[in-house]
Design a protein around this motif. Sequence first.
Motif, PDB file in Angstrom:
ATOM      1  N   TYR A   1      59.944  43.586 -10.612  1.00 14.90           N
ATOM      2  CA  TYR A   1      60.124  44.804 -11.388  1.00 14.90           C
ATOM      3  C   TYR A   1      58.908  45.718 -11.281  1.00 14.90           C
ATOM      4  CZ  TYR A   1      64.417  43.334 -13.725  1.00 14.90           C
ATOM      5  OH  TYR A   1      65.713  42.954 -13.989  1.00 14.90           O
ATOM      6  N   SER A   2      57.716  45.118 -11.077  1.00 15.01           N
ATOM      7  CA  SER A   2      56.489  45.904 -10.995  1.00 15.01           C
ATOM      8  C   SER A   2      55.527  45.204 -10.039  1.00 15.01           C
ATOM      9  CB  SER A   2      55.847  46.055 -12.374  1.00 15.01           C
ATOM     10  OG  SER A   2      55.340  44.818 -12.820  1.00 15.01           O
ATOM     11  N   ASP A   3      54.356  45.804  -9.839  1.00 11.63           N
ATOM     12  CA  ASP A   3      53.349  45.241  -8.951  1.00 11.63           C
ATOM     13  C   ASP A   3      52.384  44.294  -9.670  1.00 11.63           C
ATOM     14  OD1 ASP A   3      54.378  46.707  -6.836  1.00 11.63           O
ATOM     15  OD2 ASP A   3      53.076  48.431  -7.228  1.00 11.63           O
ATOM     16  N   SER A   4      52.780  43.792 -10.821  1.00 10.65           N
ATOM     17  CA  SER A   4      51.859  42.991 -11.636  1.00 10.65           C
ATOM     18  C   SER A   4      52.110  41.490 -11.541  1.00 10.65           C
ATOM     19  CB  SER A   4      51.961  43.429 -13.100  1.00 10.65           C
ATOM     20  OG  SER A   4      53.299  43.303 -13.571  1.00 10.65           O
ATOM     21  N   VAL A   5      52.873  41.036 -10.535  1.00 14.49           N
ATOM     22  CA  VAL A   5      53.222  39.620 -10.450  1.00 14.49           C
ATOM     23  C   VAL A   5      51.977  38.739 -10.340  1.00 14.49           C
ATOM     24  CG1 VAL A   5      54.346  37.866  -9.020  1.00 14.49           C
ATOM     25  CG2 VAL A   5      55.516  40.012  -9.500  1.00 14.49           C
ATOM     26  N   VAL A   6      51.063  39.081  -9.428  1.00 11.59           N
ATOM     27  CA  VAL A   6      49.873  38.254  -9.223  1.00 11.59           C
ATOM     28  C   VAL A   6      49.006  38.227 -10.481  1.00 11.59           C
ATOM     29  CG1 VAL A   6      47.735  38.029  -7.896  1.00 11.59           C
ATOM     30  CG2 VAL A   6      49.870  38.548  -6.734  1.00 11.59           C
ATOM     31  N   GLY A   7      49.008  39.315 -11.233  1.00 11.05           N
ATOM     32  CA  GLY A   7      48.209  39.359 -12.455  1.00 11.05           C
ATOM     33  C   GLY A   7      48.823  38.601 -13.613  1.00 11.05           C
TER      34      GLY A   7
ATOM     35  N   LEU B   1      59.829  30.473 -13.648  1.00  7.28           N
ATOM     36  CA  LEU B   1      59.951  31.698 -12.847  1.00  7.28           C
ATOM     37  C   LEU B   1      61.092  32.565 -13.357  1.00  7.28           C
ATOM     38  CD1 LEU B   1      58.811  33.185 -10.373  1.00  7.28           C
ATOM     39  CD2 LEU B   1      60.477  31.943  -8.969  1.00  7.28           C
ATOM     40  N   LYS B   2      62.229  31.961 -13.646  1.00  8.50           N
ATOM     41  CA  LYS B   2      63.360  32.727 -14.170  1.00  8.50           C
ATOM     42  C   LYS B   2      63.040  33.315 -15.542  1.00  8.50           C
ATOM     43  CE  LYS B   2      66.441  29.446 -13.621  1.00  8.50           C
ATOM     44  NZ  LYS B   2      67.761  28.743 -13.645  1.00  8.50           N
ATOM     45  N   GLY B   3      62.353  32.540 -16.370  1.00 10.31           N
ATOM     46  CA  GLY B   3      62.036  33.002 -17.713  1.00 10.31           C
ATOM     47  C   GLY B   3      60.925  34.023 -17.790  1.00 10.31           C
ATOM     48  N   SER B   4      60.238  34.254 -16.661  1.00 11.35           N
ATOM     49  CA  SER B   4      59.128  35.215 -16.674  1.00 11.35           C
ATOM     50  C   SER B   4      59.600  36.662 -16.750  1.00 11.35           C
ATOM     51  CB  SER B   4      58.290  35.040 -15.406  1.00 11.35           C
ATOM     52  OG  SER B   4      59.017  35.487 -14.250  1.00 11.35           O
ATOM     53  N   HIS B   5      60.846  36.918 -16.364  1.00 13.52           N
ATOM     54  CA  HIS B   5      61.420  38.274 -16.351  1.00 13.52           C
ATOM     55  C   HIS B   5      60.630  39.229 -15.454  1.00 13.52           C
ATOM     56  CE1 HIS B   5      64.036  36.875 -19.518  1.00 13.52           C
ATOM     57  NE2 HIS B   5      62.995  36.584 -20.283  1.00 13.52           N
TER      58      HIS B   5
ATOM     59  N   ALA C   1      70.983  39.901  -5.452  1.00 13.25           N
ATOM     60  CA  ALA C   1      71.016  38.620  -6.164  1.00 13.25           C
ATOM     61  C   ALA C   1      69.913  38.574  -7.220  1.00 13.25           C
ATOM     62  CB  ALA C   1      70.844  37.461  -5.186  1.00 13.25           C
ATOM     63  N   GLY C   2      70.261  38.130  -8.407  1.00 17.03           N
ATOM     64  CA  GLY C   2      69.301  38.075  -9.501  1.00 17.03           C
ATOM     65  C   GLY C   2      68.650  36.714  -9.634  1.00 17.03           C
ATOM     66  N   SER C   3      67.763  36.584 -10.622  1.00 15.00           N
ATOM     67  CA  SER C   3      67.009  35.344 -10.791  1.00 15.00           C
ATOM     68  C   SER C   3      67.882  34.184 -11.240  1.00 15.00           C
ATOM     69  CB  SER C   3      65.868  35.554 -11.796  1.00 15.00           C
ATOM     70  OG  SER C   3      66.368  35.947 -13.059  1.00 15.00           O
TER      71      SER C   3
ATOM     72  N   GLY D   1      49.301  33.081 -15.109  1.00  9.90           N
ATOM     73  CA  GLY D   1      49.074  32.783 -16.517  1.00  9.90           C
ATOM     74  C   GLY D   1      50.318  32.248 -17.190  1.00  9.90           C
ATOM     75  N   ILE D   2      51.473  32.788 -16.835  1.00 10.40           N
ATOM     76  CA  ILE D   2      52.733  32.300 -17.402  1.00 10.40           C
ATOM     77  C   ILE D   2      52.983  30.852 -16.967  1.00 10.40           C
ATOM     78  CG2 ILE D   2      55.242  32.632 -17.397  1.00 10.40           C
ATOM     79  CD1 ILE D   2      54.712  35.644 -17.054  1.00 10.40           C
ATOM     80  N   LEU D   3      52.726  30.565 -15.697  1.00 10.30           N
ATOM     81  CA  LEU D   3      52.909  29.200 -15.200  1.00 10.30           C
ATOM     82  C   LEU D   3      51.948  28.241 -15.889  1.00 10.30           C
ATOM     83  CD1 LEU D   3      53.328  30.045 -11.405  1.00 10.30           C
ATOM     84  CD2 LEU D   3      55.085  29.031 -12.873  1.00 10.30           C
ATOM     85  N   PHE D   4      50.696  28.651 -16.046  1.00  7.51           N
ATOM     86  CA  PHE D   4      49.717  27.804 -16.735  1.00  7.51           C
ATOM     87  C   PHE D   4      50.141  27.528 -18.176  1.00  7.51           C
ATOM     88  CE2 PHE D   4      45.909  28.481 -13.830  1.00  7.51           C
ATOM     89  CZ  PHE D   4      45.756  27.122 -13.582  1.00  7.51           C
ATOM     90  N   THR D   5      50.656  28.543 -18.848  1.00 10.15           N
ATOM     91  CA  THR D   5      51.051  28.397 -20.247  1.00 10.15           C
ATOM     92  C   THR D   5      52.127  27.332 -20.408  1.00 10.15           C
ATOM     93  OG1 THR D   5      50.496  30.704 -20.735  1.00 10.15           O
ATOM     94  CG2 THR D   5      52.039  29.596 -22.222  1.00 10.15           C
TER      95      THR D   5
END
Length: 252
Positions: free
Chosen positions: A27-33, A117-121, A212-214, A37-41
């Motif tokens: 959705y945006s260019d902020s995936v790496v940022g 990954l799916k829940g990260s939106h 195709a969606g997540s 953190g979401i995965l670590f959480t």
Amino acid sequence: MPDTLLPHRLKRPTVEEAVFEVRFTPYSDSVVGLLPGILFTHLARQYTRHITLPLASLPPALKAEQPELRYVQQIRLLSEGVFSLFVGDRVAGASTVAPYPGWEEFHPRIHEFLNVLKGSHLIKFVERASFKYVNILPLPPGQQLRALDTSVTVGGEPAPADGFRLRTERNDPTYKRIVEIATNATVAQANGSESQGLLVSLDAIRLLPEGAGSDELTSELANAVHEEAKKLFFRVITTETRDALGPEYEAR
């Protein structure tokens, strides 16, 4: 190899690395940022530290000129064992290295990764999912090509084994299948040791429908690409090679 029944596992596994990868449009260019953190959480018990990979410093202008660079790995999350996760601008995945723990242990890691990954939106569209096996068959020089169910001639003569390199693709509307072979290869392991022999790399890439969606990121998808890569391996090697590796089959 003509047999249709695939081994469940090998007593003498040859896998140096196994990689499950998802490529997507965010959705945006902020995936790496955001995604590390979401995965670590959610997966802090499994992955305890992270490293920034060398290609993370590529300038945006270069990525704009070479779109394939958008899929390079930039951040890696490490476990205390052989498992890791990775994230890039438009890519994320899970991997494991030798000693290969087997699909029974790797698949649950992929399943939990996909749920986060799916829940990260963060994903707008899923472009493809793939599974790659990198194998080293520990065979001496001069005997390596005999392990393969293939024949290559150059100028009417068998291709020499020294310095042999082969890359081939077999594609259809659903899959891109890539096979790479190299004799006298060396693969460095995380503990500093090396594996030497015949390199056999198989990459099974599932191309998803446009838009195709997540919700397509399921355990069934992971199972499908894994099974396709596994089939590739046992098609490439001879029956004799398979039997020498100690195949074990599931009870019917």
